[in-house]
Design an enzyme around this catalytic site. Structure first.
Site, PDB file in Angstrom:
ATOM      1  N   ASP A 126       0.819  -1.226   0.000  1.00  0.00           N
ATOM      2  CA  ASP A 126       0.000   0.000   0.000  1.00  0.00           C
ATOM      3  C   ASP A 126       0.847   1.268   0.000  1.00  0.00           C
ATOM      4  O   ASP A 126       0.417   2.316   0.479  1.00  0.00           O
ATOM      5  CB  ASP A 126      -0.956   0.029   1.209  1.00  0.00           C
ATOM      6  CG  ASP A 126      -1.828  -1.211   1.287  1.00  0.00           C
ATOM      7  OD1 ASP A 126      -2.473  -1.529   0.276  1.00  0.00           O
ATOM      8  OD2 ASP A 126      -1.845  -1.862   2.343  1.00  0.00           O
ATOM      9  N   HIS A 177      -4.383  -2.131  -6.397  1.00  0.00           N
ATOM     10  CA  HIS A 177      -3.741  -0.838  -6.597  1.00  0.00           C
ATOM     11  C   HIS A 177      -4.692   0.096  -7.330  1.00  0.00           C
ATOM     12  O   HIS A 177      -5.451  -0.314  -8.189  1.00  0.00           O
ATOM     13  CB  HIS A 177      -2.399  -0.956  -7.330  1.00  0.00           C
ATOM     14  CG  HIS A 177      -2.431  -1.802  -8.562  1.00  0.00           C
ATOM     15  ND1 HIS A 177      -2.137  -3.147  -8.555  1.00  0.00           N
ATOM     16  CD2 HIS A 177      -2.697  -1.495  -9.847  1.00  0.00           C
ATOM     17  CE1 HIS A 177      -2.228  -3.631  -9.773  1.00  0.00           C
ATOM     18  NE2 HIS A 177      -2.573  -2.653 -10.576  1.00  0.00           N
TER      19      HIS A 177
END
Length: 429
Positions: A13, A41
């Site tokens: 992340d 993503h």
């Protein structure tokens, strides 16, 4: 010829998708080499936000070949869903190539994932329950089913029957749940395979031919080095090699063909799931960072744990991944904090630790040693040159460079594409 690997230096992340999308502009081939649809993503392209889990970020550029490598584990249902998601939004996927050697995730993997996690109780590792771990387990146990098998109806049927016998014995006798029937899987998943069969090929040939033709190739990592099966905070890790070394086995290219390794990190630290997190913030500052940074998982929606920047973590990632360049994201999230902290080392039972320890019990007791720096209050979201950052922001970034030993390649002051500032051309370096 120039090849670039993008890896996360923390627990995932970090904004790899955005950086990969940015670097994709010059690349001619974009490839993923590990993980599955547990890795989400978010990409902003032409002012539209897209969330992808399997398909590489370069898919939005029709002139770039996008590769799902052999080291990935692919859920056929998720892949078909993601292809439809892109097609509905007018995005062509004709440039996609899928490895015939990649293993597939089937419903019994997801069931096994859930049952095993529940059985662990308080010792659970925080899996996304996507079936990733069990699929990699089957791969290592040599009972996995690959995409090449899925496309051959007779082979798929034969292998599925064999594996279901083993799995159902475990489900019924060990977990006391109903068995999974052959007919519950076979036709549905065979049909999924036929829907993406036109993209399937030997992607190792595609990648090596591209490198031999001196094309610019970008390898897109998923998760982060601290989630790597070997180098992460074991057992609170993923089931594949998220470090740059995973490229050779997961994409089918030799290590001599890797030229640059770009490490992506945030100006602070975040983590989803369980496991030790030395710089974690459970106070008002942590809450502020989470809300301003919108720290919620792309795949799970779970609130991420947040903490101060940990240079011990990033130095560890640099060493095991051979990181040559640093992309520092989300600097803007720290705006308004009076004092910033960077972890420079740990203290453990009176001992000073400069390197990341492998024992998670030790990590749980590590106390971060902080260096404090003054914050800034200026709005930096419109900054497009490093020298235009406030002096304190420049000082903060330069100190991260010094502590990690990695030269800055890009910095980001917001989520939009134009808010990522690139300092030099990685492909010409």
């Amino acid at each position: 010829m120039s090849s670039v690997v993008v890896v996360g230096t923390q627990w995932g992340d970090e904004g790899k998708g955005k950086i990969t999308d940015f670097l994709s502009k010059q690349a001619e081939v974009v490839a993923r080499y590990q993980g599955g649809d547990n890795a989400g993503h978010t990409i902003v392209f032409n002012d539209t936000k897209y969330k992808l889990h399997l398909i590489p970020s370069g898919i939005f550029y029709s002139d770039k070949t996008c590769v799902i490598g052999n080291g990935m584990v692919v859920n056929p249902k998720s892949l078909v869903t993601e292809l439809a998601y892109l097609h509905e939004r007018g995005v062509s996927t004709d440039n996609l190539r899928i490895s015939n050697r990649a293993h597939i995730i089937l419903p019994y993997h997801q069931l096994q994932d859930r049952l095993e996690e529940e059985a662990k109780g308080d010792a659970k590792v925080g899996t996304t329950l996507k079936g990733i771990g069990p699929a990699y387990m089957d791969k290592a146990a040599r009972i996995g089913i690959r995409i090449a098998d899925l496309l051959d109806k007779e082979v798929f049927a034969e292998k599925l029957k064999t594996v279901l016998e083993l799995k159902n014995r475990m489900f019924v006798k060990m977990y006391e749940v109903d068995p999974i029937e052959f007919d519950d899987i076979f036709q549905e998943y065979y049909a999924y395979g036929q829907q993406f069969a036109k993209y399937v090929c030997d992607t190792s040939v595609v990648l090596n031919d591209s490198l031999d033709e001196e094309k610019k190739v970008l390898f897109e990592g998923a998760q982060g080095v601290l989630l790597d099966i070997d180098h992460g905070t074991y057992p609170f890790v993923t089931s594949s090699n998220a470090a740059s070394g995973g490229v050779s086995s997961g994409a089918g290219i030799g290590p001599s063909k890797i030229h640059h390794v770009v490490g992506v990190c945030k100006a602070y630290t975040s983590r989803v799931g369980d496991g030790p997190f030395p710089t974690e913030l459970d106070d008002e500052i942590g809450h502020t960072i989470r809300e301003v940074g919108k720290e919620y998982g792309t795949t799970t929606g779970r609130p991420r744990r947040v903490g101060w920047f940990d240079s011990v973590v990033v130095r560890h990632s640099r060493r095991v991944s051979g990181i040559t360049d640093l992309c520092l994201n989300s600097i803007d999230v720290l705006t308004g904090l009076e004092t910033l902290k960077i972890c420079t080392s740990y203290e453990y039972e009176g001992k000073h630790l400069d390197e990341y320890p492998p024992n998670f019990r030790v990590l749980e007791k590590c106390v971060p040693v902080y260096e404090e720096l003054p914050g800034w209050t200026e709005d930096i979201t419109g900054v497009r040159r490093f020298e235009d950052l406030p002096e304190n922001a420049q000082r903060y970034v330069r100190r991260i460079e010094e502590l990690t030993g990695i030269e800055l390649l890009t910095f980001s002051v917001g989520p939009a594409r134009e808010q990522t500032v690139i300092l030099r051309d990685i492909y010409e370096a």
